[in-house]
Design an enzyme around this catalytic site. Structure first.
Site, PDB file in Angstrom:
ATOM      1  N   ASP A  85       0.820  -1.214   0.000  1.00  0.00           N
ATOM      2  CA  ASP A  85       0.000   0.000   0.000  1.00  0.00           C
ATOM      3  C   ASP A  85       0.852   1.261   0.000  1.00  0.00           C
ATOM      4  OD1 ASP A  85       0.692  -0.639   2.757  1.00  0.00           O
ATOM      5  OD2 ASP A  85      -0.713   0.929   3.372  1.00  0.00           O
ATOM      6  N   GLU A 180       0.011  -1.234   5.700  1.00  0.00           N
ATOM      7  CA  GLU A 180       1.049  -0.789   6.641  1.00  0.00           C
ATOM      8  C   GLU A 180       0.932   0.696   6.923  1.00  0.00           C
ATOM      9  OE1 GLU A 180       5.131   0.740   7.811  1.00  0.00           O
ATOM     10  OE2 GLU A 180       3.794   1.315   6.170  1.00  0.00           O
TER      11      GLU A 180
END
Length: 417
Positions: A85, A180
């Site tokens: 991400d 994350e």
């Protein structure tokens, strides 16, 4: 000596960053955005093409894969981890990566927004890349080096090892995580399925950097309940929770405990979200410090400040809730010194100077270390992250691949001792 190898890391990187994988802190799903699975699916297919036949994506968007050991030695299982991400801080939609060959040290005006200019005086590390290739975005989005650089490096390691079976290594587990950037990168990880003994995240900055310490981190939510009344007849009755929240924000220290005035080993208290209405308002904070004692001191400071502000408004009520986010991984890594020492040796074999650093933030490795997988953080080269002026050096990514090749060999060699 340098690897005799045609690196694929920059080509992979420029493909991966085009895939929008921005996570969403307001989402309660896992992953927080389905589009993160777009890249995870690509990675699984490419791992299969490389010959990593067990690569799979689970329902939560995690990718698990195995490079089998090619030696009969009893070696620990190593995990290399990166997150797919990108941060919500800056748009990740429509990323257009640009390769600048043989950077000459002059200003780089990003073409899609000429107000975005990359200058050596703003990024001194650019001086180390004069004459080398760097990659930027086009000016309207972040680049996505955090952490598609780490993803690309691990993928190129897998490619290298598939072509060089003479490089002896133990079992290697690959883990790509979602979310994350919104603090949920390990929320649904299956460590039993992973089956690793030690890990390394690829989520660091300058070439040679090795980070074995992070902040301790908590989230604080302050709810302020006021008294609602019709604004036409509110005199002597209304207590506007939004105004009280505004007073709290205005009362925060400006010369200390704020990210914009702290560095090195100083912690901070940082408001990240405020919403509400006259009757009730919520202010969310992140609190950071390298020691738990410092973290708790900052929380007490914030609580006393909030209590003082709210108590000045009779009838208003205060709720103060703390949620643990992650803890300093150094406390765990000190119990497993070889994990860091072997990484230092691998970096030196690559011809780099080890840059021992503390992270003014956290990585998946922070949580993984406390979950039973000691996990320091290795460099990728990413710079200017979470911004439209983000950039990365191709040579840094290639050096990271080489470091991983040396690292798996260092672990194999030390098993004989």
């Amino acid at each position: 000596m340098p690897l005799d190898y045609a690196f694929t890391v920059s080509e992979r990187f420029m493909r991966y960053v085009r895939v929008d994988t921005q996570s969403d802190p307001q989402s309660s799903t896992h992953p927080s955005t389905e589009k993160q699975k777009d890249l995870s699916g690509i990675l699984v297919r490419e791992l299969h093409d490389i010959g990593v036949s067990d690569a799979v994506m689970d329902d939560y968007g995690y990718v698990y894969a195995t490079i089998p050991a090619n030696t009969g030695k009893a070696l620990p299982v190593l995990c290399f981890c990166a997150h797919v991400d990108t941060a919500p801080d800056c748009s990740g939609t429509g990323v257009r990566p640009l390769l600048h060959r043989h950077f000459d040290g002059e200003d780089i005006v990003l073409p899609d927004d000429p107000s975005q200019v990359l200058r050596v005086e703003d990024f001194p590390y650019l001086k180390e890349h004069i004459g080398l290739d760097i990659i930027t975005a086009s000016g309207t989005t972040l680049l996505g080096g955090d952490d598609k650089a780490g993803v690309s490096i691990i993928m190129d390691l897998a490619h290298y090892l598939s072509l060089h079976p003479e490089v002896q290594h133990g079992t290697i587990r690959i883990l790509f995580t979602p979310d994350e950037e919104v603090g949920r990168g390990t929320a649904k990880v299956d460590l039993a399925r992973l089956g690793a003994d030690y890990g390394y995240t690829l989520d660091g900055g300058e070439a040679g950097s090795l980070e074995d310490e992070t902040f301790n981190a908590d989230a604080v939510q302050i709810d302020i309940t006021g008294i609602s009344a019709h604004p036409g007849y509110a005199k002597g009755k209304m207590v506007n929770a939004l105004k009280v929240a505004g007073e709290l924000l205005a009362a925060l220290p400006k010369d200390k405990l704020a990210p914009e005035v702290t560095d090195k080993r100083e912690g901070f208290v940082h408001p990240v979200r405020c919403e509400g209405m006259a009757e009730k308002a919520t202010v969310e904070f992140i609190v950071r410090d390298f020691t738990v004692e410092g973290l708790k001191d900052h929380e007490r400071t914030l609580y006393e400040l909030a209590r003082k502000v709210v108590s000045a408004h009779p009838g208003a009520e205060l709720s103060f809730d703390v949620t643990e986010q992650y803890r300093n991984m150094k406390n765990i890594l000190e119990q497993h010194p070889k994990v860091t020492l072997y990484a230092q040796e691998a970096i030196r074999r690559t011809g780099l100077k080890v840059r021992a650093e503390s992270i003014r933030g956290g990585t998946d490795g922070s949580r993984l270390s406390y979950m039973g997988l000691p996990c320091p953080n290795l460099f990728t080269g990413m710079q200017g992250i979470h911004s439209r002026r983000e950039w990365i050096g191709v040579s840094d990514m290639e050096a990271a691949v080489e470091t991983l090749v040396h690292l798996v060999q260092v672990w194999a060699e030390h098993s004989e001792e």
